[in-house]
Design a protein around this motif. Structure first.
Motif, mmCIF file in Angstrom:
data_model
loop_
_atom_site.group_PDB
_atom_site.id
_atom_site.type_symbol
_atom_site.label_atom_id
_atom_site.label_comp_id
_atom_site.label_asym_id
_atom_site.label_seq_id
_atom_site.Cartn_x
_atom_site.Cartn_y
_atom_site.Cartn_z
ATOM 1 N N LYS A 66 14.653 12.044 0.140
ATOM 2 C CA LYS A 66 15.443 12.189 1.364
ATOM 3 C C LYS A 66 14.772 13.155 2.344
ATOM 4 N N GLY A 67 14.905 12.811 3.621
ATOM 5 C CA GLY A 67 14.315 13.651 4.650
ATOM 6 C C GLY A 67 12.843 13.375 4.884
ATOM 7 N N GLU A 68 12.264 12.522 4.060
ATOM 8 C CA GLU A 68 10.845 12.210 4.174
ATOM 9 C C GLU A 68 10.709 10.814 4.792
ATOM 10 N N VAL A 69 9.825 10.683 5.774
ATOM 11 C CA VAL A 69 9.613 9.363 6.359
ATOM 12 C C VAL A 69 8.702 8.567 5.425
ATOM 13 N N LEU A 70 9.216 7.454 4.923
ATOM 14 C CA LEU A 70 8.456 6.657 3.968
ATOM 15 C C LEU A 70 7.847 5.452 4.670
ATOM 16 N N PRO A 71 6.525 5.365 4.685
ATOM 17 C CA PRO A 71 5.883 4.220 5.314
ATOM 18 C C PRO A 71 6.196 2.925 4.557
ATOM 19 N N ARG A 72 6.139 1.825 5.309
ATOM 20 C CA ARG A 72 6.423 0.529 4.683
ATOM 21 C C ARG A 72 5.468 0.251 3.531
ATOM 22 N N SER A 73 4.219 0.691 3.679
ATOM 23 C CA SER A 73 3.234 0.431 2.613
ATOM 24 C C SER A 73 3.655 1.102 1.309
ATOM 25 N N LEU A 74 4.220 2.301 1.415
ATOM 26 C CA LEU A 74 4.655 3.006 0.214
ATOM 27 C C LEU A 74 5.859 2.299 -0.413
ATOM 28 N N ILE A 75 6.792 1.900 0.453
ATOM 29 C CA ILE A 75 7.970 1.178 -0.050
ATOM 30 C C ILE A 75 7.533 -0.119 -0.722
ATOM 31 N N ALA A 76 6.569 -0.814 -0.095
ATOM 32 C CA ALA A 76 6.085 -2.085 -0.653
ATOM 33 C C ALA A 76 5.510 -1.881 -2.051
ATOM 34 N N SER A 77 4.724 -0.836 -2.215
ATOM 35 C CA SER A 77 4.073 -0.646 -3.512
ATOM 36 C C SER A 77 5.047 -0.112 -4.555
ATOM 37 N N GLN A 78 5.994 0.726 -4.141
ATOM 38 C CA GLN A 78 6.907 1.333 -5.107
ATOM 39 C C GLN A 78 8.033 0.396 -5.535
ATOM 40 N N VAL A 79 8.540 -0.367 -4.584
ATOM 41 C CA VAL A 79 9.719 -1.169 -4.898
ATOM 42 C C VAL A 79 9.367 -2.628 -5.161
ATOM 43 N N TRP A 80 8.327 -3.114 -4.497
ATOM 44 C CA TRP A 80 7.988 -4.539 -4.644
ATOM 45 C C TRP A 80 6.710 -4.788 -5.433
ATOM 46 N N ASP A 81 6.014 -3.739 -5.826
ATOM 47 C CA ASP A 81 4.738 -3.915 -6.508
ATOM 48 C C ASP A 81 3.786 -4.794 -5.711
ATOM 49 N N MET A 82 3.811 -4.670 -4.413
ATOM 50 C CA MET A 82 2.897 -5.495 -3.625
ATOM 51 C C MET A 82 2.173 -4.648 -2.594
ATOM 52 N N ASN A 83 1.121 -5.199 -2.058
ATOM 53 C CA ASN A 83 0.324 -4.475 -1.083
ATOM 54 C C ASN A 83 0.878 -4.661 0.320
ATOM 55 N N PHE A 84 0.496 -3.738 1.169
ATOM 56 C CA PHE A 84 1.012 -3.741 2.523
ATOM 57 C C PHE A 84 0.611 -4.995 3.291
ATOM 58 N N ASP A 85 -0.564 -5.570 2.955
ATOM 59 C CA ASP A 85 -1.009 -6.720 3.720
ATOM 60 C C ASP A 85 -0.209 -7.990 3.401
ATOM 61 N N SER A 86 0.666 -7.905 2.396
ATOM 62 C CA SER A 86 1.537 -9.059 2.184
ATOM 63 C C SER A 86 2.614 -9.044 3.270
ATOM 64 N N ASP A 87 3.519 -9.956 3.164
ATOM 65 C CA ASP A 87 4.540 -10.140 4.195
ATOM 66 C C ASP A 87 5.471 -8.925 4.285
ATOM 67 N N THR A 88 5.251 -8.094 5.267
ATOM 68 C CA THR A 88 6.035 -6.861 5.372
ATOM 69 C C THR A 88 7.435 -7.108 5.919
ATOM 70 N N ASN A 89 7.637 -8.303 6.421
ATOM 71 C CA ASN A 89 8.957 -8.669 6.889
ATOM 72 C C ASN A 89 9.996 -8.534 5.768
ATOM 73 N N VAL A 90 9.543 -8.719 4.548
ATOM 74 C CA VAL A 90 10.413 -8.585 3.379
ATOM 75 C C VAL A 90 11.101 -7.221 3.385
ATOM 76 N N ILE A 91 10.340 -6.193 3.720
ATOM 77 C CA ILE A 91 10.878 -4.838 3.688
ATOM 78 C C ILE A 91 11.861 -4.615 4.836
ATOM 79 N N GLU A 92 11.490 -5.105 6.001
ATOM 80 C CA GLU A 92 12.407 -4.954 7.141
ATOM 81 C C GLU A 92 13.749 -5.626 6.877
#
Ligand code: CA
Length: 227
Positions: free
Chosen positions: A166-192
């Motif tokens: 909390k309080g930390e800005v988490l980049p989409r790439s980090l969310i992608a790797s931590q929650v989806w086990d995928m790389n940022f270059d995949s479809d980032t729309n999934v995260i949005e």
């Protein structure tokens, strides 16, 4: 919550990893005792699932080494051998539970949850709280203002990550790797899409919005000052 699996049979290991991930855990898998010991010593896993019969260093030796080095994480042993002396040996060495192969995934999951609920050190929090938002890691339950909120496994994982940091800005790439086990270059729309859905469930109908978008950077969960 993080689980480390040490299992040399690829089929069993992959099956456990997939099932536990679907149940919302973060899972690391290795197929030998040396790597397992190293990962367990370096990492911050909440549970170790340890096969007894491993090539090289076996499960008992891994556990002995762990305990000798003061690592107190709970351990669930897996074994094909249903021998009384094996069980006694494992428990004497400080295993928390024992499961004989073949076992059903439902049984494993029940044991895992029991061990995690019981805890070992008692230092690891099993609930997270930000303002009136509460997340119970063991019961997999989220409430806001006392009201129960139903989330999918991915939404739960996403919220857990946001609340832990909390309080930390988490980049989409980090969310992608931590929650989806995928790389940022995949479809980032999934995260949005997932964040939008999560926000609708968490923030809609509440005056104070907890999940914020930081344009061009990512997402942050925090108590907003104004609103
Ligand atoms: Ca084995």
């Amino acid at each position: 919550m993080k689980i480390l699996i040490v299992e040399d049979e690829a089929k069993t290991g992959n099956y456990l990893r997939q099932g536990l991930r679907e149940a919302g855990f973060t899972v690391e898998l290795t197929n030998n005792g040396e790597d397992g010991l190293h990962l367990a010593l370096q990492g911050d896993h909440h549970l170790l699932i340890l096969d007894v019969m491993l090539p090289g260093m076996n499960g008992w030796q891994v556990l002995q080494n762990l305990r000798r080095q003061g690592k107190e994480m709970p351990v669930l042993f897996l074994t094909a051998r249903d021998q009384v002396e094996d069980r006694i040996k494992g428990l004497e060495l400080g295993a928390d539970d024992y499961l004989v192969k073949p076992f059903s995934f439902a049984e494993l999951l029940a044991r895992v949850r029991t061990i995690l609920r019981r805890g070992r050190s008692g230092t690891e929090a099993t609930t997270l709280q930000v303002a009136d938002l509460g997340l119970d890691l063991l019961r997999r339950r989220v409430t806001r203002g006392g009201k129960r909120i139903d989330l999918t496994a991915k939404e739960f994982g996403l919220l857990e990550l946001l609340m832990r940091r909390k309080g930390e800005v988490l980049p989409r790439s980090l969310i992608a790797s931590q929650v989806w086990d995928m790389n940022f270059d995949s479809d980032t729309n999934v995260i949005e899409v997932a964040v939008r859905r999560l926000r609708a469930k968490i923030d809609d109908g509440f005056k104070s919005k907890l999940i914020q978008t930081v344009r061009g950077m990512g997402y942050v969960l925090e108590e907003s000052a104004g609103a």
